[in-house]
Structure formats: structure tokens, C-alpha cells
Write a protein that holds these residues in place. Structure first.
Motif, PDB file in Angstrom:
ATOM      1  N   GLY A 178      97.880 -74.214 -16.520  1.00  0.00           N
ATOM      2  CA  GLY A 178      98.226 -72.704 -16.466  1.00  0.00           C
ATOM      3  C   GLY A 178      98.170 -72.142 -15.501  1.00  0.00           C
ATOM      4  O   GLY A 178      97.747 -72.025 -14.142  1.00  0.00           O
ATOM      5  N   PRO A 179      98.602 -70.916 -15.626  1.00  0.00           N
ATOM      6  CA  PRO A 179      99.103 -69.384 -14.430  1.00  0.00           C
ATOM      7  C   PRO A 179      97.371 -68.541 -14.333  1.00  0.00           C
ATOM      8  O   PRO A 179      97.289 -68.296 -12.952  1.00  0.00           O
ATOM      9  N   ASP A 180      97.379 -68.863 -15.578  1.00  0.00           N
ATOM     10  CA  ASP A 180      95.957 -67.761 -15.755  1.00  0.00           C
ATOM     11  C   ASP A 180      94.819 -67.961 -14.911  1.00  0.00           C
ATOM     12  O   ASP A 180      94.007 -67.623 -15.254  1.00  0.00           O
ATOM     13  N   GLY A 181      94.408 -69.053 -14.467  1.00  0.00           N
ATOM     14  CA  GLY A 181      92.855 -69.842 -13.877  1.00  0.00           C
ATOM     15  C   GLY A 181      91.719 -69.489 -14.669  1.00  0.00           C
ATOM     16  O   GLY A 181      91.233 -69.580 -14.207  1.00  0.00           O
ATOM     17  N   THR A 182      92.395 -70.392 -16.248  1.00  0.00           N
ATOM     18  CA  THR A 182      91.342 -70.241 -17.371  1.00  0.00           C
ATOM     19  C   THR A 182      90.184 -71.541 -16.998  1.00  0.00           C
ATOM     20  O   THR A 182      90.830 -72.523 -16.246  1.00  0.00           O
ATOM     21  N   PHE A 183      89.099 -71.292 -17.496  1.00  0.00           N
ATOM     22  CA  PHE A 183      88.399 -72.533 -17.291  1.00  0.00           C
ATOM     23  C   PHE A 183      88.948 -74.183 -18.179  1.00  0.00           C
ATOM     24  O   PHE A 183      88.748 -75.043 -17.249  1.00  0.00           O
ATOM     25  N   TYR A 184      89.382 -74.244 -18.711  1.00  0.00           N
ATOM     26  CA  TYR A 184      90.319 -74.991 -19.395  1.00  0.00           C
ATOM     27  C   TYR A 184      91.788 -74.442 -20.002  1.00  0.00           C
ATOM     28  O   TYR A 184      92.052 -73.591 -20.173  1.00  0.00           O
ATOM     29  N   PRO A 185      92.393 -75.444 -20.317  1.00  0.00           N
ATOM     30  CA  PRO A 185      93.775 -75.143 -20.305  1.00  0.00           C
ATOM     31  C   PRO A 185      93.943 -74.107 -22.388  1.00  0.00           C
ATOM     32  O   PRO A 185      95.009 -73.620 -21.881  1.00  0.00           O
ATOM     33  N   TRP A 186      93.042 -74.540 -22.832  1.00  0.00           N
ATOM     34  CA  TRP A 186      92.448 -73.806 -23.838  1.00  0.00           C
ATOM     35  C   TRP A 186      92.402 -72.123 -23.525  1.00  0.00           C
ATOM     36  O   TRP A 186      92.442 -71.259 -24.885  1.00  0.00           O
ATOM     37  N   GLY A 187      91.615 -72.068 -22.570  1.00  0.00           N
ATOM     38  CA  GLY A 187      91.074 -70.938 -22.354  1.00  0.00           C
ATOM     39  C   GLY A 187      89.652 -70.907 -21.665  1.00  0.00           C
ATOM     40  O   GLY A 187      89.474 -71.712 -20.779  1.00  0.00           O
ATOM     41  N   ASN A 188      88.931 -70.063 -22.001  1.00  0.00           N
ATOM     42  CA  ASN A 188      87.385 -70.456 -20.700  1.00  0.00           C
ATOM     43  C   ASN A 188      85.965 -70.874 -21.482  1.00  0.00           C
ATOM     44  O   ASN A 188      85.570 -70.580 -20.940  1.00  0.00           O
ATOM     45  N   ILE A 189      86.105 -70.763 -22.410  1.00  0.00           N
ATOM     46  CA  ILE A 189      84.711 -71.274 -23.081  1.00  0.00           C
ATOM     47  C   ILE A 189      85.293 -73.090 -24.049  1.00  0.00           C
ATOM     48  O   ILE A 189      86.844 -72.646 -24.631  1.00  0.00           O
TER      49      ILE A 189
END
Length: 282
Positions: A178-189
Motif C-alpha cells: 500500500g501507499p503508507d510505508g507500513t512494515f506489513y500489509p496490515w500495519g507495523n506490528i
């Protein structure tokens, strides 16, 4: 030949044949900016979760993630990418129609790879008489080299009249992350309940779409199988992305993680997904 038969044959254009050859389901990734790569904070997180799981700092000592692209913002035009990795059933249509060799590897060749998995680990994934193992039709195809994956895209191009190829690293990463640079597709954890990894099992491939989709609606971008990309790391080697069912941690399952494998390698942990090139990109 009757007129009705002639009309039917005339309608069998490449586009009309798409459904009969099990064209992969596609997802549109819109044009726009996204964050590619990782920064020191993300890489440190990956090292720490790996150390927590494995009880040792081998990943950090070997600097596994230090070769990742330094995080930056990049613009990509719109593209279409397959919603899941190419499945055994989809690849089987190619094998049957093109007379292409089915996925598999001999013990002699496998032993030259020097992998931690013994040859016996390949047996559940090996095709017989041109058919995938029973019950695995909807699993990602594995034991395919980079050249095999490219051959599949050439066949799709011939059959559909569209242009197909493997995604490059940036396209793959945006589609999964996705566009936001999160660590994983679902978020940062890291959450082992959201992917097929060795943290929970079953220590095998699974049917595609067994876990929630990512930001643009793609499935299996983290875990399940590594995926070939077009991006060349060095002559004869291509970047693979995504992690696999055999990984724990799972620092290597982050979309920013990257490493290369020889183009000729046929591995039980590596599959691929495809990109359909738009008319303006041809």
C-alpha cells in the motif's frame, strides 16, 4: 463446415479465450506515490522480532536486512497485478496447452542447490503426469524457476492478446504494502494470525485467499511463498519478495525485505504473480 461453426470459430479471439485458460484474477493498483524500502527503525524491528523467535541474533550478525532499499517516496502509474500468486490450476492450463514441462526437480539438481531442505521435502509439491498434486489445485505453484515464470507470461500474452510480465520490485512492493510505508500489509506490528508462516503452521502452502487481503485487495503478499520479480540483483539472479510458509519471525515477510535467488532455481518456497501491462505502457 457450417456457417454456425464458422461464426463460433471466428469469435474465438485471444481475448475471448481468456476465461478458458484460467486467466488470473486481477487487481488494479492506482497511480500515485508510495513509500518503498525501509529505514533504520523498521530494520531494527525486523532484527528484534527475529531474535525473539529464534533466540539468537544470526539475522543481525549477518546483516540480512541492511541491503534493503533506503526508504523513499516514489511515484508509479496505475497497473494491474494478479490478486493472488499464480495457482497450480492456472499453471496447469499452461503446461497442458503449451506442452511445457510440469514443475519438478531431480535429486541431482536439487542437491546442487545446497539448501537446508532435503530432496524429500520436494515430494509433496511434485507434479505427476502433467498434473498438480491432488487437493493442491488452489495452492500457489512452486518448483518453478524465474525462466518458467517468464515463459508463463509469454504464453498468457499469446493467448489473450494482452501483454503480461512479472512485476518489478517497486510494483510488487506497492501492490502488497500500500501507499503508507507500513512494515506489513496490515500495519507495523507483526501478527502471525494474518499470514501463512512457520509461526503457526501448517508448514506447507495453503489455498490462496486463506488470510485477509492487503491495502489494495491483494492476497498472500506476506508469507505463503516468495515471489519472483523482474528486478535483477546481479547477472543470473533476481529479487524475490514476500517470505514463505517456512519462515518465522517474520522479518523476511515484510514487503521491504529483499534478497536474490538464481534464475534457474526451482524451490518449494518460491512462486510468482503476474502483471498485465496497460496499453499506454506497451
Amino acid at each position: 463446415m457450417g456457417l454456425a461453426t464458422m461464426i463460433i470459430i471466428s469469435l474465438q479471439t485471444p481475448a475471448a479465450l481468456a476465461d478458458s485458460i484460467q486467466t488470473p484474477e486481477m487487481t488494479v493498483v492506482p497511480a500515485g506515490w508510495f513509500w518503498q524500502g525501509s529505514d533504520a527503525i523498521e530494520r531494527d524491528y525486523a532484527y528484534r522480532i527475529d531474535e525473539q523467535i529464534y533466540g539468537q541474533d544470526v539475522a543481525h550478525r549477518n546483516r540480512w536486512y541492511d541491503s534493503e532499499i533506503t526508504k523513499w517516496r516514489i511515484y508509479l502509474p496505475q497497473f494491474e497485478i494478479s490478486t493472488t500468486p499464480v495457482t497450480n490450476a492456472q499453471y496447469a492450463a499452461f503446461v497442458k496447452d503449451a506442452g511445457y514441462p510440469a514443475p519438478g526437480v531431480t535429486k541431482e539438481i536439487w542437491d546442487t542447490y545446497g539448501l537446508v531442505h532435503g530432496f524429500e521435502a520436494t515430494r509433496p509439491f511434485t507434479w505427476k503426469k502433467g498434473l498438480p498434486p491432488s487437493g493442491r489445485e488452489n495452492h500457489p505453484v512452486v518448483l518453478v524457476s524465474w525462466q518458467d515464470a517468464v515463459a508463463y507470461t509469454h504464453w498468457l500474452s499469446e493467448k489473450t492478446g494482452d501483454s503480461w510480465r512479472l512485476p518489478n520490485e517497486a510494483e510488487w512492493e506497492k501492490a502488497v504494502r500500500g501507499p503508507d510505508g507500513t512494515f506489513y500489509p496490515w500495519g507495523n506490528i507483526y501478527d502471525p494470525t494474518l499470514l501463512n508462516s512457520a509461526d503457526r503452521g501448517p508448514f506447507d502452502t495453503m489455498p490462496v485467499k486463506s488470510f485477509p487481503a492487503g491495502p489494495y485487495g491483494l492476497f498472500d503478499g506476506a508469507g505463503q511463498v516468495f515471489e519472483w520479480t523482474m528486478t535483477q540483483q546481479q547477472p543470473g539472479a533476481r529479487i524475490v519478495k514476500g517470505g514463505s510458509w517456512d519462515d518465522r519471525g517474520c522479518g523476511v515477510c515484510r514487503p521491504a525485505a529483499r534478497h536474490s535467488r538464481p534464475e534457474h532455481l526451482r524451490h518449494i518456497l518460491i512462486g510468482f504473480r503476474v502483471l498485465r501491462v496497460s496499453s499506454q505502457d506497451k
